[in-house]
Scaffold this motif. Structure first.
Motif, PDB file in Angstrom:
ATOM      1  N   PRO A 174      24.886 -40.132  14.092  1.00 54.68           N
ATOM      2  CA  PRO A 174      23.991 -39.676  15.156  1.00 54.68           C
ATOM      3  C   PRO A 174      24.650 -39.744  16.537  1.00 54.68           C
ATOM      4  CG  PRO A 174      23.302 -41.828  14.326  1.00 54.68           C
ATOM      5  CD  PRO A 174      24.440 -41.386  13.467  1.00 54.68           C
ATOM      6  N   ALA A 175      24.103 -38.934  17.431  1.00 51.61           N
ATOM      7  CA  ALA A 175      24.617 -38.941  18.795  1.00 51.61           C
ATOM      8  C   ALA A 175      24.224 -40.235  19.492  1.00 51.61           C
ATOM      9  CB  ALA A 175      24.047 -37.744  19.559  1.00 51.61           C
ATOM     10  N   GLY A 198      28.079 -50.060  18.500  1.00 50.57           N
ATOM     11  CA  GLY A 198      28.610 -50.304  17.164  1.00 50.57           C
ATOM     12  C   GLY A 198      30.094 -50.624  17.271  1.00 50.57           C
ATOM     13  N   ASP A 199      30.904 -49.888  16.511  1.00 50.16           N
ATOM     14  CA  ASP A 199      32.337 -50.149  16.534  1.00 50.16           C
ATOM     15  C   ASP A 199      33.064 -49.287  17.557  1.00 50.16           C
ATOM     16  OD1 ASP A 199      32.039 -51.953  14.501  1.00 50.16           O
ATOM     17  OD2 ASP A 199      32.274 -50.419  12.928  1.00 50.16           O
ATOM     18  N   THR A 200      32.292 -48.494  18.286  1.00 51.49           N
ATOM     19  CA  THR A 200      32.932 -47.563  19.219  1.00 51.49           C
ATOM     20  C   THR A 200      33.002 -48.143  20.630  1.00 51.49           C
ATOM     21  OG1 THR A 200      32.114 -45.682  17.952  1.00 51.49           O
ATOM     22  CG2 THR A 200      32.813 -45.239  20.204  1.00 51.49           C
ATOM     23  N   ASP A 201      34.182 -48.063  21.181  1.00 52.65           N
ATOM     24  CA  ASP A 201      34.427 -48.485  22.550  1.00 52.65           C
ATOM     25  C   ASP A 201      34.655 -47.247  23.407  1.00 52.65           C
ATOM     26  OD1 ASP A 201      34.594 -51.356  22.470  1.00 52.65           O
ATOM     27  OD2 ASP A 201      36.136 -51.113  24.036  1.00 52.65           O
ATOM     28  N   LEU A 202      34.038 -47.213  24.554  1.00 59.26           N
ATOM     29  CA  LEU A 202      34.238 -46.080  25.455  1.00 59.26           C
ATOM     30  C   LEU A 202      34.693 -46.615  26.801  1.00 59.26           C
ATOM     31  CD1 LEU A 202      33.888 -43.121  26.432  1.00 59.26           C
ATOM     32  CD2 LEU A 202      31.503 -43.679  26.893  1.00 59.26           C
ATOM     33  N   LEU A 203      35.858 -46.179  27.201  1.00 58.85           N
ATOM     34  CA  LEU A 203      36.388 -46.598  28.486  1.00 58.85           C
ATOM     35  C   LEU A 203      36.396 -45.381  29.410  1.00 58.85           C
ATOM     36  CD1 LEU A 203      37.657 -49.279  29.519  1.00 58.85           C
ATOM     37  CD2 LEU A 203      39.877 -48.170  29.205  1.00 58.85           C
ATOM     38  N   LEU A 204      35.831 -45.541  30.599  1.00 56.78           N
ATOM     39  CA  LEU A 204      35.788 -44.424  31.547  1.00 56.78           C
ATOM     40  C   LEU A 204      36.505 -44.811  32.827  1.00 56.78           C
ATOM     41  CD1 LEU A 204      32.019 -43.331  31.375  1.00 56.78           C
ATOM     42  CD2 LEU A 204      33.949 -42.399  30.077  1.00 56.78           C
ATOM     43  N   ARG A 205      37.310 -43.913  33.291  1.00 53.15           N
ATOM     44  CA  ARG A 205      37.868 -44.084  34.629  1.00 53.15           C
ATOM     45  C   ARG A 205      37.297 -42.961  35.479  1.00 53.15           C
ATOM     46  NH1 ARG A 205      42.000 -42.254  37.872  1.00 53.15           N
ATOM     47  NH2 ARG A 205      42.813 -43.820  39.310  1.00 53.15           N
ATOM     48  N   ILE A 206      36.590 -43.380  36.510  1.00 54.72           N
ATOM     49  CA  ILE A 206      35.892 -42.399  37.335  1.00 54.72           C
ATOM     50  C   ILE A 206      36.560 -42.333  38.694  1.00 54.72           C
ATOM     51  CG2 ILE A 206      33.686 -41.869  38.448  1.00 54.72           C
ATOM     52  CD1 ILE A 206      32.553 -43.587  35.954  1.00 54.72           C
ATOM     53  N   LEU A 229      21.439 -45.882  23.007  1.00 52.38           N
ATOM     54  CA  LEU A 229      22.215 -46.082  24.231  1.00 52.38           C
ATOM     55  C   LEU A 229      23.351 -47.073  23.999  1.00 52.38           C
ATOM     56  CD1 LEU A 229      19.624 -46.263  27.140  1.00 52.38           C
ATOM     57  CD2 LEU A 229      21.004 -44.329  26.363  1.00 52.38           C
ATOM     58  N   MET A 230      24.453 -46.779  24.612  1.00 48.24           N
ATOM     59  CA  MET A 230      25.580 -47.708  24.571  1.00 48.24           C
ATOM     60  C   MET A 230      25.307 -48.848  25.559  1.00 48.24           C
ATOM     61  SD  MET A 230      28.797 -45.072  24.592  1.00 48.24           S
ATOM     62  CE  MET A 230      29.862 -46.102  23.593  1.00 48.24           C
ATOM     63  N   LEU A 231      26.071 -49.881  25.425  1.00 48.22           N
ATOM     64  CA  LEU A 231      25.887 -51.041  26.292  1.00 48.22           C
ATOM     65  C   LEU A 231      27.048 -51.109  27.290  1.00 48.22           C
ATOM     66  CD1 LEU A 231      23.862 -53.432  26.323  1.00 48.22           C
ATOM     67  CD2 LEU A 231      25.615 -54.725  25.061  1.00 48.22           C
ATOM     68  N   LEU A 232      26.703 -51.279  28.536  1.00 42.48           N
ATOM     69  CA  LEU A 232      27.753 -51.444  29.548  1.00 42.48           C
ATOM     70  C   LEU A 232      28.289 -52.868  29.464  1.00 42.48           C
ATOM     71  CD1 LEU A 232      29.283 -50.435  32.115  1.00 42.48           C
ATOM     72  CD2 LEU A 232      27.397 -51.382  33.441  1.00 42.48           C
ATOM     73  N   VAL A 285      37.723 -45.485  21.501  1.00 45.89           N
ATOM     74  CA  VAL A 285      38.455 -46.318  20.531  1.00 45.89           C
ATOM     75  C   VAL A 285      37.467 -46.812  19.478  1.00 45.89           C
ATOM     76  CG1 VAL A 285      39.956 -48.307  20.216  1.00 45.89           C
ATOM     77  CG2 VAL A 285      39.961 -47.075  22.410  1.00 45.89           C
ATOM     78  N   PRO A 286      37.710 -46.651  18.184  1.00 45.19           N
ATOM     79  CA  PRO A 286      38.811 -45.853  17.639  1.00 45.19           C
ATOM     80  C   PRO A 286      38.568 -44.369  17.897  1.00 45.19           C
ATOM     81  CG  PRO A 286      37.301 -46.518  15.896  1.00 45.19           C
ATOM     82  CD  PRO A 286      36.828 -47.191  17.147  1.00 45.19           C
ATOM     83  N   PRO A 287      39.654 -43.570  17.925  1.00 41.56           N
ATOM     84  CA  PRO A 287      39.494 -42.139  18.209  1.00 41.56           C
ATOM     85  C   PRO A 287      38.584 -41.476  17.179  1.00 41.56           C
ATOM     86  CG  PRO A 287      41.810 -42.756  18.233  1.00 41.56           C
ATOM     87  CD  PRO A 287      41.060 -43.940  17.681  1.00 41.56           C
ATOM     88  N   GLU A 288      37.730 -40.609  17.628  1.00 44.45           N
ATOM     89  CA  GLU A 288      36.808 -39.912  16.722  1.00 44.45           C
ATOM     90  C   GLU A 288      36.513 -38.542  17.323  1.00 44.45           C
ATOM     91  OE1 GLU A 288      33.140 -41.999  16.078  1.00 44.45           O
ATOM     92  OE2 GLU A 288      32.297 -40.366  14.861  1.00 44.45           O
TER      93      GLU A 288
END
Lengths: 155, 223
Positions: free
Chosen positions: A146-147, A74-82, A46-49, A96-99
């Motif tokens: 992994p997912a 990890g090194d992945t940032d996920l930004l969501l606009r809902i 799970l990602m962390l909010l 970020v970074p794009p993958e």
């Protein structure tokens, strides 16, 4: 005499092969074991909010509410606009970074409500989503990666 | 249609029989139904339920078996191909964007792998030449056994008498739900435009062969 339909004929073909060349005993359970073993390496983390911000509704005089969420893994940032408009919502995402990844929106009942592929700029969008509890699952196209998934959030 | 599995009784112990019975019932389901079950199972798995993967494998492995065996691969090679297909799916689930297409994704992947292996090994053994164990469940009444054997051997004679290309094409088409013609054409070494007409001719040949093998028509279908 009426002719056998295409479906009848294919049914005969199925019947014949099932009888003449049956699935070997134990094949299904061997394949289940192999798939489960491969799948268990891919336990979804799970990602962390890390951030949550609201934009006020009605600022432009419409009924749309929107807010942003930011998750890390990890090194992945996920930004969501809902953005919620009535009982429909849309999610604009930025990785970020794009993958290269496939993003699935899963409702609380586990039903997928939308799938998107991340662009080479790291953007994706999911539209026509319902409101309610939602989770995003991110599947990198690199099979070595992994997912992972966001925690469940409410739209 | 139900006659094969409904009469299976416990000659081999409950578990084995139940399992085999279950497999056979799933196999004879029309491809469309199987595809729907596969989609539901895939969705469960993607949502985090490992039993969804179990169910997906249970539903689709028999289909993959028949599709792969149409490539005249030995049993153990066919099994390797099917295993590779499952491992590929688990690792590359990200390439399955549309859950309703998971069945077609699996059969296409399995066919491609079967075709590759059959070509690479140059040792594709015709299935027909192998000793194919006739699957006759134990402990059935001698009478129904005889009737059914007779019926099934007539069906077999009709299918077996088809030209090889027809046998292979029809086996694939029968177990898949709307197979993709482009990859079929490559796999069977046929021009894409000829798949449809060939399938039609093969079905017509089978129709004739069945009428010749069974002057009274197939079960419950005499007129």
């Amino acid at each position: 005499m009426s002719e056998m339909s295409r479906e009848d004929l294919l049914e005969v073909v199925r019947k014949v092969w099932i009888e003449r060349d049956p699935v070997p005993d134990g094949l299904v359970s061997r394949m289940q074991a192999a798939a489960a073993m491969a799948g268990s390496d891919l336990d979804v983390e799970l990602m962390l909010l890390v951030e949550r911000s609201h934009e006020l509704a009605g600022a432009r005089g419409d009924t749309t509410t929107s807010y942003t969420l930011r998750f890390v893994h990890g090194d992945t940032d996920l930004l969501l606009r809902i953005a919620v408009d009535g009982d429909e919502s849309r999610v604009d995402g930025w990785i970020v970074p794009p993958e290269a990844m496939t993003v699935r929106a899963l409702a609380a009942d586990g039903e997928p409500r939308g799938t998107a592929v991340v662009s080479d700029k790291g953007r994706f969008e999911l539209t026509g989503l319902p409101t309610g509890l939602m989770q995003l699952r991110l599947e990198p196209h690199d099979p070595e990666r992994p997912a992972f998934a966001t925690p469940t959030f409410e739209i | 249609m139900t006659s094969i599995h409904t009469r299976v009784e416990s000659g081999m112990g409950m578990n084995a029989t139940g399992d085999a019975d279950d497999i056979r019932r799933r196999e004879t389901a029309r491809p469309g139904e199987v595809w729907g079950q596969a989609t539901a199972a895939f969705n469960r798995w993607v949502a985090g339920d490992p039993l969804g993967l179990d169910e997906l494998v249970r539903v689709m492995t028999p289909v993959l078996w028949h599709v792969v065996r149409a490539y005249r691969l030995d049993q153990d090679v066919a099994e390797d191909v099917i295993q590779t297909t499952w491992l590929t799916m688990v690792r590359k689930s990200s390439s399955i964007l549309e859950p309703t297409a998971v069945g077609g994704w699996l059969t296409t992947t399995a066919r491609r792998e079967a075709w590759r292996v059959a070509g690479a090994a140059q040792r594709a053994v015709p299935v027909e030449d192998e000793e194919l164990a006739v699957h006759v469940p134990n402990a059935r009444s001698a009478e129904s056994d005889a009737v059914e054997k007779d019926e099934s051997s007539r069906l077999w004679t009709a299918v077996d008498g088809l030209p090889e290309r027809c046998r292979r094409l029809l086996r694939i088409v029968a177990f898949e739900d709307r197979p993709d013609y482009a990859s079929l054409a490559t796999d069977l070494d046929m021009p894409i435009g000829s798949i449809g007409p060939t399938r039609g001719r093969c079905l017509a040949k089978l129709r004739v062969a069945l009428m010749q093998a069974m002057p009274s028509g197939p079960e419950g279908d005499e007129r």
